[in-house]
Design an enzyme around this catalytic site. Structure first.
Site, PDB file in Angstrom:
ATOM      1  N   ILE A  26     -12.449   1.144  20.975  1.00  0.00           N
ATOM      2  CA  ILE A  26     -13.235   0.121  21.676  1.00  0.00           C
ATOM      3  C   ILE A  26     -14.387  -0.343  20.805  1.00  0.00           C
ATOM      4  CG2 ILE A  26     -14.875  -0.198  23.584  1.00  0.00           C
ATOM      5  CD1 ILE A  26     -13.017   1.476  25.353  1.00  0.00           C
ATOM      6  N   ASP A  71     -22.630  11.568  11.621  1.00  0.00           N
ATOM      7  CA  ASP A  71     -22.304  12.153  12.922  1.00  0.00           C
ATOM      8  C   ASP A  71     -23.525  11.911  13.800  1.00  0.00           C
ATOM      9  OD1 ASP A  71     -21.962  13.919  15.109  1.00  0.00           O
ATOM     10  OD2 ASP A  71     -20.739  15.276  13.887  1.00  0.00           O
ATOM     11  N   SER A 148     -20.462   3.170  28.550  1.00  0.00           N
ATOM     12  CA  SER A 148     -20.400   4.162  29.619  1.00  0.00           C
ATOM     13  C   SER A 148     -18.949   4.360  30.051  1.00  0.00           C
ATOM     14  CB  SER A 148     -21.294   3.688  30.773  1.00  0.00           C
ATOM     15  OG  SER A 148     -21.366   4.666  31.771  1.00  0.00           O
ATOM     16  N   LYS A 166     -22.099  10.697  30.689  1.00  0.00           N
ATOM     17  CA  LYS A 166     -22.196   9.243  30.900  1.00  0.00           C
ATOM     18  C   LYS A 166     -23.202   8.906  31.999  1.00  0.00           C
ATOM     19  CE  LYS A 166     -18.933   7.941  27.907  1.00  0.00           C
ATOM     20  NZ  LYS A 166     -19.244   7.243  26.660  1.00  0.00           N
ATOM     21  N   ILE A 195      -8.400   1.195  28.747  1.00  0.00           N
ATOM     22  CA  ILE A 195      -8.228   0.191  27.692  1.00  0.00           C
ATOM     23  C   ILE A 195      -7.073   0.625  26.799  1.00  0.00           C
ATOM     24  CG2 ILE A 195      -9.358  -1.041  25.777  1.00  0.00           C
ATOM     25  CD1 ILE A 195     -10.584  -1.586  28.600  1.00  0.00           C
TER      26      ILE A 195
HETATM   27  C1  HXC Z   1     -10.585  22.388  26.164  1.00  0.00           C
HETATM   28  C2  HXC Z   1     -11.562  21.811  24.177  1.00  0.00           C
HETATM   29  C3  HXC Z   1     -10.567  20.812  23.936  1.00  0.00           C
HETATM   30  C4  HXC Z   1      -9.555  20.661  24.938  1.00  0.00           C
HETATM   31  C5  HXC Z   1     -11.964  20.798  22.272  1.00  0.00           C
HETATM   32  N1  HXC Z   1     -12.389  21.744  23.123  1.00  0.00           N
HETATM   33  N2  HXC Z   1     -10.857  20.210  22.758  1.00  0.00           N
HETATM   34  N3  HXC Z   1     -11.574  22.581  25.272  1.00  0.00           N
HETATM   35  N4  HXC Z   1      -9.614  21.452  26.041  1.00  0.00           N
HETATM   36  N5  HXC Z   1      -8.587  19.768  24.801  1.00  0.00           N
HETATM   37  C6  HXC Z   1     -13.521  22.642  22.919  1.00  0.00           C
HETATM   38  C7  HXC Z   1     -13.230  23.572  21.758  1.00  0.00           C
HETATM   39  O1  HXC Z   1     -12.408  24.633  22.147  1.00  0.00           O
HETATM   40  C8  HXC Z   1     -14.624  24.035  21.370  1.00  0.00           C
HETATM   41  O2  HXC Z   1     -15.121  25.040  22.227  1.00  0.00           O
HETATM   42  C9  HXC Z   1     -15.466  22.788  21.651  1.00  0.00           C
HETATM   43  O3  HXC Z   1     -14.699  21.947  22.547  1.00  0.00           O
HETATM   44  C10 HXC Z   1     -15.763  22.019  20.412  1.00  0.00           C
HETATM   45  O4  HXC Z   1     -14.542  21.710  19.766  1.00  0.00           O
HETATM   46  P1  HXC Z   1     -14.505  21.247  18.243  1.00  0.00           P
HETATM   47  O5  HXC Z   1     -13.151  20.702  17.972  1.00  0.00           O
HETATM   48  O6  HXC Z   1     -15.044  22.322  17.381  1.00  0.00           O
HETATM   49  O7  HXC Z   1     -15.606  20.115  18.286  1.00  0.00           O
HETATM   50  P2  HXC Z   1     -15.820  18.875  17.399  1.00  0.00           P
HETATM   51  O8  HXC Z   1     -15.099  18.979  16.093  1.00  0.00           O
HETATM   52  O9  HXC Z   1     -17.258  18.655  17.390  1.00  0.00           O
HETATM   53  O10 HXC Z   1     -15.089  17.709  18.235  1.00  0.00           O
HETATM   54  C11 HXC Z   1     -15.664  17.138  19.377  1.00  0.00           C
HETATM   55  C12 HXC Z   1     -14.590  16.844  20.434  1.00  0.00           C
HETATM   56  C13 HXC Z   1     -13.383  16.156  19.778  1.00  0.00           C
HETATM   57  C14 HXC Z   1     -15.185  15.958  21.523  1.00  0.00           C
HETATM   58  C15 HXC Z   1     -14.149  18.148  21.023  1.00  0.00           C
HETATM   59  O11 HXC Z   1     -12.351  15.967  20.698  1.00  0.00           O
HETATM   60  C16 HXC Z   1     -13.762  14.868  19.110  1.00  0.00           C
HETATM   61  O12 HXC Z   1     -14.281  14.866  17.995  1.00  0.00           O
HETATM   62  N6  HXC Z   1     -13.555  13.726  19.748  1.00  0.00           N
HETATM   63  C17 HXC Z   1     -13.950  12.408  19.158  1.00  0.00           C
HETATM   64  C18 HXC Z   1     -12.947  11.374  19.460  1.00  0.00           C
HETATM   65  C19 HXC Z   1     -12.788  11.184  20.924  1.00  0.00           C
HETATM   66  O13 HXC Z   1     -12.851  12.110  21.725  1.00  0.00           O
HETATM   67  N7  HXC Z   1     -12.534   9.959  21.314  1.00  0.00           N
HETATM   68  C20 HXC Z   1     -12.325   9.639  22.715  1.00  0.00           C
HETATM   69  C21 HXC Z   1     -13.537   9.091  23.246  1.00  0.00           C
HETATM   70  S1  HXC Z   1     -13.175   8.334  24.756  1.00  0.00           S
HETATM   71  P3  HXC Z   1     -15.001  26.631  21.839  1.00  0.00           P
HETATM   72  O14 HXC Z   1     -15.593  27.320  23.023  1.00  0.00           O
HETATM   73  O15 HXC Z   1     -13.531  26.913  21.667  1.00  0.00           O
HETATM   74  O16 HXC Z   1     -15.797  26.815  20.589  1.00  0.00           O
HETATM   75  C22 HXC Z   1     -14.442   8.595  25.747  1.00  0.00           C
HETATM   76  C23 HXC Z   1     -14.432   7.764  26.951  1.00  0.00           C
HETATM   77  C24 HXC Z   1     -14.565   8.577  28.170  1.00  0.00           C
HETATM   78  O17 HXC Z   1     -15.300   9.349  25.464  1.00  0.00           O
HETATM   79  C25 HXC Z   1     -13.904   7.895  29.288  1.00  0.00           C
HETATM   80  C26 HXC Z   1     -12.418   7.834  29.151  1.00  0.00           C
HETATM   81  C27 HXC Z   1     -11.729   6.864  30.064  1.00  0.00           C
END
Ligand code: HXC
Length: 273
Positions: A26, A71, A148, A166, A195
């Site tokens: 987005i 970051d 959001s 959010k 989206i």
């Molecule tokens: C449970 C999970 C998990 C899952 C990660 N964790 N994925 N727990 N189910 N599927 C936990 C891990 O076990 C860990 O905890 C902690 O989260 C951190 O994980 P890391 O991978 O070390 O973190 P990091 O590298 O900082 O990554 C952050 C993240 C990752 C959010 C977890 O998914 C990411 O980088 N996302 C960025 C891209 C993204 O998400 N895009 C979508 C955005 S959409 P422990 O306890 O094991 O250490 C959006 C809109 C919202 O936000 C509305 C949608 C409609």
């Protein structure tokens, strides 16, 4: 691209738009709509490779582009990215705080670190962006847009962390709109619905269930990144010069009936209920 047919093509000429998380999804869609209307684009994100790819797409639309790997959880990195942007283009006129993280997880299984990660990316990261951008926005009487989600005002299962983040962001947005009005800075949120072709949707909706999920949206379809880009351009434009402190919901009506049907489909998709 509809914005170039309906808005003056030079609407943002000479203006700089800074987008956190602007390398994909987005946020890149938003950046592209501003680029098509003449803006200079500064984008930051964690992966320089992804930013380079996005920059190519933005340049193809005629924009000058500044990229900085940062970051949003790291305040010094965000400050450095914004300083680099200022050096290249002067002070920014528009900040889009879009960097976010998400994964579906039942509350009773969510770890402290998982909760913290999302709060740190979404909420602390958004604070870092507005805090580091303030002096530039004060100079330009600029505007800020947060990205959001419906999770901020409707509870969705397995989204406790995202809802907390959010909702906090939207309250921060209203707080800022009140505090920074005196500087001529407007602050608003966009709440996108589902989206198509975004990381967020990939994480929440497994392949093969698209038609079921679409039937839970009053407009009967998913939105496009351009549709979010369009409202972002509107909010940052003089057309919205008296709009501040508001959440513009752009979701095809998805949140109107609550999260019941969506939750049912998510439960089927993820077998988490
Ligand atoms: C449970 C999970 C998990 C899952 C990660 N964790 N994925 N727990 N189910 N599927 C936990 C891990 O076990 C860990 O905890 C902690 O989260 C951190 O994980 P890391 O991978 O070390 O973190 P990091 O590298 O900082 O990554 C952050 C993240 C990752 C959010 C977890 O998914 C990411 O980088 N996302 C960025 C891209 C993204 O998400 N895009 C979508 C955005 S959409 P422990 O306890 O094991 O250490 C959006 C809109 C919202 O936000 C509305 C949608 C409609």
């Amino acid at each position: 691209m509809l914005v170039t047919q309906l808005f003056a093509k030079d609407l943002f000429a000479g203006k700089t738009v800074f987008v956190t998380g602007g390398g994909s999804g987005i946020n890149l869609g938003i950046a592209k709509n501003f680029a098509a209307l003449g803006a200079n684009l500064s984008i930051c994100g964690r992966s320089q490779e992804r930013l380079d790819g996005a920059a190519e797409e933005l340049r193809a639309l005629g924009a000058q582009v500044c990229t900085a790997a940062a970051d949003v959880r790291d305040f010094a990195a965000v400050e450095a990215a914004m300083a680099k942007s200022k050096e290249q283009f002067g002070s920014m006129h528009v900040l889009v705080a879009g960097a976010a993280g998400n994964f579906p997880c039942p509350a009773e299984k969510l770890s402290s670190n998982g909760f913290r990660s999302v709060l740190e990316i979404d909420t602390l990261g958004t604070f870092h962006a507005i805090r580091a951008a303030f002096e530039q926005l004060k100079e330009t009487h600029g505007s800020v847009t947060f990205i959001s989600a419906g999770q901020a005002f409707i509870p969705y299962p397995w989204q406790l962390h995202v809802g907390a983040a959010k909702a906090g962001n939207d309250n921060m947005m209203r707080n800022l709109a009140m505090e920074w009005g005196k500087f001529g800075i407007r602050v608003n949120s966009i709440a996108p619905g589902p989206i198509a072709n975004t990381e967020g949707m990939k994480r929440l909706m497994p392949e093969g269930m698209e038609e079921d999920f679409k039937s839970a949206v009053p407009l009967g379809r998913f939105g496009t990144v351009d549709e979010i880009g369009q409202v972002a351009c509107f909010l940052a434009s003089p057309l919205a010069s008296y709009v501040t402190g508001t959440v513009l919901v752009c979701d095809g009506g998805q949140n109107l009936p609550g999260s019941g049907m969506w939750s049912f489909l998510l439960a089927q998709a993820h077998k988490m209920s």
